[in-house]
Design a protein around this motif. Structure first.
Motif, PDB file in Angstrom:
ATOM      1  N   THR A  35       1.022  -1.094   0.059  1.00 33.27           N
ATOM      2  CA  THR A  35       0.032   0.243   0.300  1.00 33.27           C
ATOM      3  C   THR A  35       1.367   1.015  -0.076  1.00 33.27           C
ATOM      4  OG1 THR A  35      -0.255   0.088   2.126  1.00 33.27           O
ATOM      5  CG2 THR A  35      -1.758  -1.002   1.412  1.00 33.27           C
ATOM      6  N   LEU A 202      -1.545  -5.001   6.285  1.00 34.55           N
ATOM      7  CA  LEU A 202      -2.893  -4.754   5.672  1.00 34.55           C
ATOM      8  C   LEU A 202      -3.891  -4.947   7.247  1.00 34.55           C
ATOM      9  CD1 LEU A 202      -3.999  -5.713   2.229  1.00 34.55           C
ATOM     10  CD2 LEU A 202      -2.609  -2.931   3.444  1.00 34.55           C
ATOM     11  N   ALA A 237      -4.666   1.964   2.148  1.00 37.38           N
ATOM     12  CA  ALA A 237      -5.919   0.222   1.754  1.00 37.38           C
ATOM     13  C   ALA A 237      -6.798   0.309   2.140  1.00 37.38           C
ATOM     14  CB  ALA A 237      -5.416  -0.527   2.789  1.00 37.38           C
ATOM     15  N   THR A 238      -7.136   0.709   2.881  1.00 44.49           N
ATOM     16  CA  THR A 238      -9.563   0.827   2.666  1.00 44.49           C
ATOM     17  C   THR A 238      -9.681   2.311   1.642  1.00 44.49           C
ATOM     18  OG1 THR A 238      -8.930   1.370   5.471  1.00 44.49           O
ATOM     19  CG2 THR A 238     -11.034   1.914   4.407  1.00 44.49           C
ATOM     20  N   GLN A 241      -9.547  -0.220  -1.781  1.00 45.04           N
ATOM     21  CA  GLN A 241      -9.952  -1.515  -0.887  1.00 45.04           C
ATOM     22  C   GLN A 241     -12.046  -1.377  -1.688  1.00 45.04           C
ATOM     23  OE1 GLN A 241      -9.615  -3.081   2.498  1.00 45.04           O
ATOM     24  NE2 GLN A 241      -8.035  -4.578   1.587  1.00 45.04           N
ATOM     25  N   SER A 242     -11.895   0.144  -1.215  1.00 47.84           N
ATOM     26  CA  SER A 242     -13.766   0.160  -1.893  1.00 47.84           C
ATOM     27  C   SER A 242     -13.634   0.872  -3.000  1.00 47.84           C
ATOM     28  CB  SER A 242     -13.532   1.136  -0.720  1.00 47.84           C
ATOM     29  OG  SER A 242     -14.974   2.231  -0.811  1.00 47.84           O
ATOM     30  N   HIS A 245     -13.774  -2.204  -5.002  1.00 45.77           N
ATOM     31  CA  HIS A 245     -15.143  -3.180  -4.793  1.00 45.77           C
ATOM     32  C   HIS A 245     -16.053  -2.164  -5.440  1.00 45.77           C
ATOM     33  CE1 HIS A 245     -13.673  -4.842  -0.575  1.00 45.77           C
ATOM     34  NE2 HIS A 245     -13.115  -5.593  -2.019  1.00 45.77           N
ATOM     35  N   LEU A 296      -1.513  -2.371  -4.390  1.00 45.85           N
ATOM     36  CA  LEU A 296      -3.294  -1.695  -4.064  1.00 45.85           C
ATOM     37  C   LEU A 296      -4.543  -0.999  -5.664  1.00 45.85           C
ATOM     38  CD1 LEU A 296      -3.998  -1.949  -0.225  1.00 45.85           C
ATOM     39  CD2 LEU A 296      -5.446  -2.969  -1.790  1.00 45.85           C
TER      40      LEU A 296
END
Length: 763
Positions: A35, A202, A237-238, A241-242, A245, A296
């Protein structure tokens, strides 16, 4: 049995082996997700010592959280809750007297060899009588300044004053056994949290973030300021990832909805999913094999692969409309040359993306190219075997056919008028388009976290890790002397308020020459003052004032806890026997201070490193370079199209070139600065947009809707993928997505105008 059967089974075996290998890698915990945004930037291969310095500075704060709590009792509660929520971390906010004593005792053997600049000047200039009075005052009034050891061992209290100056270089104090920061807005309790795990792990960062949230809640409403690499890594990272998705799910849902309305069958949707899944599988496997990790940002960008990989399935199924299942292998043979040419142009765009010196973009290029190639192979080898149903003409595809039939092909006069209008708009936009390659424009840190970082740096007066001096010498002693010479040149800049100070190893370990000279100076002046002190006291002085101090060496300092704050600045000797160290600056007064600082460097023994400026300049150079590469790519694609379509080839290429120019013009008209990532998006637009011209030139009859259906579905799915990138919080991805999204729409709209109708009824 079709001739591709054997290859289809072999491809299936390869994918199964790859899936098993990736599963084993994940199960063994060797699937590394990075990340770190800095890992996406290029390394300085020409100056490895600069890269070593940057890595050392980054590693110093790798797993550390720094927390300020505006209440001592609340700090105790915060530490208690955090330690309970994150067992295994090292948490420090109290210092016992034994630790303080050990810290002072480390330097006691050097008593008499460690002098401040003010002390040195006083010893050189003051009279023996004045020095005798000072020594006598230190004896008769011992309360006040810090003293280490007996008065007789250090009559001038040189070590106490030296410690006092070191303390002034930091706002951290020990108050009532706690680490305390004295700041303009009051005293803050300082808590240092060191994590044993990687700053970019993570799951570990998630636990740290949860522990921080719980500890904050436990002391609310007391103000807490927290910063550190793990928090930035967790936020990145958050966010990634969001977005992964969102983009992946959005693309997948969009592709499924499109295929349903276009083909009204479940099987095409499942085969599209199979194609995309095989592409992602190969992309992940090959990227891990080459780079050893996945970033990421690559995964976020790779989520857009869903929309692009679907193009090949759309081409096949559009050609299958109202054609029987027995013709599926013939359909694939018909479509294969066109699909292959489209793949080549797209891969060319990613290949050009890989020519940049940015490891992150190279990884993105490999990931996307491998995924698209794998999706193409899956479509080619498996679809005719697995597709046994019919593909009827649906209302959506019928409407596309009517649109294609009604879409006018431009006559020379209409084309001239259209080009004149679009040319004027493009020129207007280009006049307003301004380049800005400042790397800070690409910063994606959440505002709350960025504010905490700024406040923490202000309260602690932390040195900048991005702007520093790198010093080089032939020995340890020469390197320390070079630092001392540089600090002498920095002193006037501090008086001019261009900097507030610096942090260097020589602050704690003076050069051997300076230690010896200072020890000799102090002993000589004490020899002059001692008889006067003895006369004033009327008694014999105890022995000790002329004791030869021990020489302090860097190795001893590095091995002791006292070096924790600055040991990362000592890089030591490299394989060529050259020694390096970093001198960091505090309180740089903005850009106006940079020319004066840069002027102190000689480019060899003393180098000025401004990572922000260097990366920004690199982005600017690469933007210009990639614009040239884009021009070469246009010529190369033109040659490839000429080989396939002859004199008609310009009709496939020109709309995409025009769409790219209009995209840049619209950026200029909207006030967006031109950056490298806009140019890189045009590289991919060239590969993707030309596909529309290729498919339509291959099937130019307006009575045949299959080519236009294929192009429209491909453009829609690709726009879904890259258009969603335009919603990313990562500025680079957002710039990429907006530019490519605009270009795709414009290329799809413009291309049909340049395709002549070759239907039998057309005039």
């Amino acid at each position: 049995m079709p001739e591709t059967t054997r290859w289809a089974w072999l491809w299936a075996l390869l994918l199964l082996l790859l899936a098993a290998g990736l599963g084993l890698t994940a199960w063994q915990g060797r699937l590394r997700i990075n990340t770190d945004v800095l890992a996406m930037l290029p390394k300085d291969e020409r100056r490895p010592e600069v890269e070593q310095a940057l890595q050392a500075l980054a590693k110093a704060g790798d797993g550390r959280l720094i927390v300020l709590v505006q209440n001592a009792a609340a700090a105790d509660r915060f530490a208690e809750v955090f330690a309970a929520q994150a067992p295994g971390v090292s948490l420090r906010h109290k210092v016992d007297p034994a630790q303080q004593a050990a810290w002072l005792d480390f330097f006691s053997p050097q008593r008499g060899a460690l002098l401040t600049d003010a002390q040195r000047a006083q010893l050189q200039q003051a009279s023996a009588e004045a020095l005798a009075q000072q020594a006598l005052q230190n004896l008769l009034q011992p309360v006040g300044a810090l003293r280490v050891g007996r008065w007789a061992d250090d009559p001038f209290n040189s070590l106490g004053q030296w410690f006092a100056e070191r303390a002034q270089g930091s706002r951290v104090r020990v108050h009532e056994g706690r680490l305390t920061v004295h700041a303009p807005d009051g005293d803050w309790a300082l808590i240092l949290i060191d994590s044993p795990g990687s700053a970019f792990a993570l799951a570990h960062n998630e636990r740290l973030a949860q522990a921080l949230a719980a500890a904050r809640a436990a002391v609310a409403p007391v103000k807490v300021i927290a910063a550190g690499v793990p928090l930035h890594a967790h936020a990145a990272a958050t966010q990634a990832q969001s977005e992964m998705h969102l983009i992946g799910a959005g693309s997948l849902v969009g592709v499924f909805v499109l295929s349903w309305f276009a083909f009204a069958r479940i099987r095409p949707r499942l085969l599209v999913l199979l194609s995309v899944g095989s592409g992602l599988l190969v992309a992940v496997g090959l990227t891990l094999a080459v780079f050893g990790e996945l970033h990421l940002i690559t995964l976020v960008f790779g989520a857009s692969l869903v929309g692009v990989a679907e193009n090949y399935a759309s081409s096949y199924y559009a050609a299958r409309i109202e054609r029987g299942a027995e013709q599926r292998f013939a359909v694939m043979r018909e479509q294969l040359p066109t699909m292959g040419l489209a793949l080549l142009t797209t891969l060319a765009g990613y290949a050009l993306l890989a020519t940049t010196p940015f490891p992150g973009l190279q990884q993105v290029a490999l990931f996307s190219a491998a995924g698209l190639a794998a999706a193409f192979v899956t479509t080619w080898l498996w679809f005719p075997h697995l597709d046994q149903g019919s593909v009827p003409l649906r209302p959506l595809t019928r409407a596309m056919g009517r649109a294609w039939a009604a879409w006018p092909a431009l006559r020379p006069r209409a084309a001239a008028l259209l080009l004149a209008g679009l040319g004027g708009l493009t020129a207007w936009g280009f006049v307003r388009l301004q380049a800005n390659d400042d790397i800070r424009l690409l910063q994606a840190t959440p505002p709350a976290l960025l504010q905490d970082q700024i406040e923490l740096a202000r309260h602690l007066d932390l040195p900048s890790p991005a702007q520093f001096f790198l010093l080089e010498a032939g020995s340890e002693a020469e390197l320390l002397a070079a630092e001392e010479a540089l600090k002498a040149k920095l002193a006037p800049l501090r008086e001019q308020k261009l900097i507030s100070g610096w942090q260097a190893v020589s602050d704690w370990v003076p050069s051997p020459a300076r230690q010896q000279a200072d020890a000799a100076l102090l002993q000589r002046r004490w020899a002059e003052a001692a008889p006067l002190v003895q006369s004033l006291l009327g008694q014999t002085l105890p022995a000790g004032g002329a004791v030869q101090p021990k020489l302090l060496m860097v190795a001893d300092w590095l091995a002791a806890p006292v070096s924790e704050a600055a040991r990362h600045q000592w890089l030591g000797a490299n394989s060529q026997g050259r020694w390096h160290a970093v001198l960091q600056l505090r309180g740089v007064a903005g850009v106006q201070a940079l020319p004066a600082l840069a002027a102190l460097a000689d480019g060899n023994a003393v180098r000025w490193v401004d990572k922000v400026a260097e990366v920004s300049e690199l982005l600017a150079r690469q933007r210009v370079r990639m614009a040239g590469v884009l021009a070469i790519a246009v010529v190369a694609v033109a040659g490839l199209l000429a080989w396939r379509f002859g004199r008609r080839s310009w009709r496939a290429l020109f709309p995409t070139v025009l769409a790219g120019a209009l995209s840049l013009a619209l950026l200029g008209l909207s006030g967006q600065p031109l950056q490298l990532f806009h140019v890189l998006a045009l590289l991919l637009l060239l590969g993707v947009g030309v596909d529309y011209g290729i498919f339509l030139l291959a099937q130019p009859q307006r009575a045949d809707l299959r080519g236009f259906v294929s192009v429209t579905l491909a453009a829609a799915s690709t726009w879904l993928a890259f258009g969603l990138l335009g919603l990313s919080s990562t500025p680079a991805l957002r710039a990429f997505g907006i530019t490519l999204g605009l270009g795709i729409v414009l290329a799809w709209v413009l291309t049909p105008f340049f395709i002549p109708d070759e239907s039998p009824h057309a005039s």
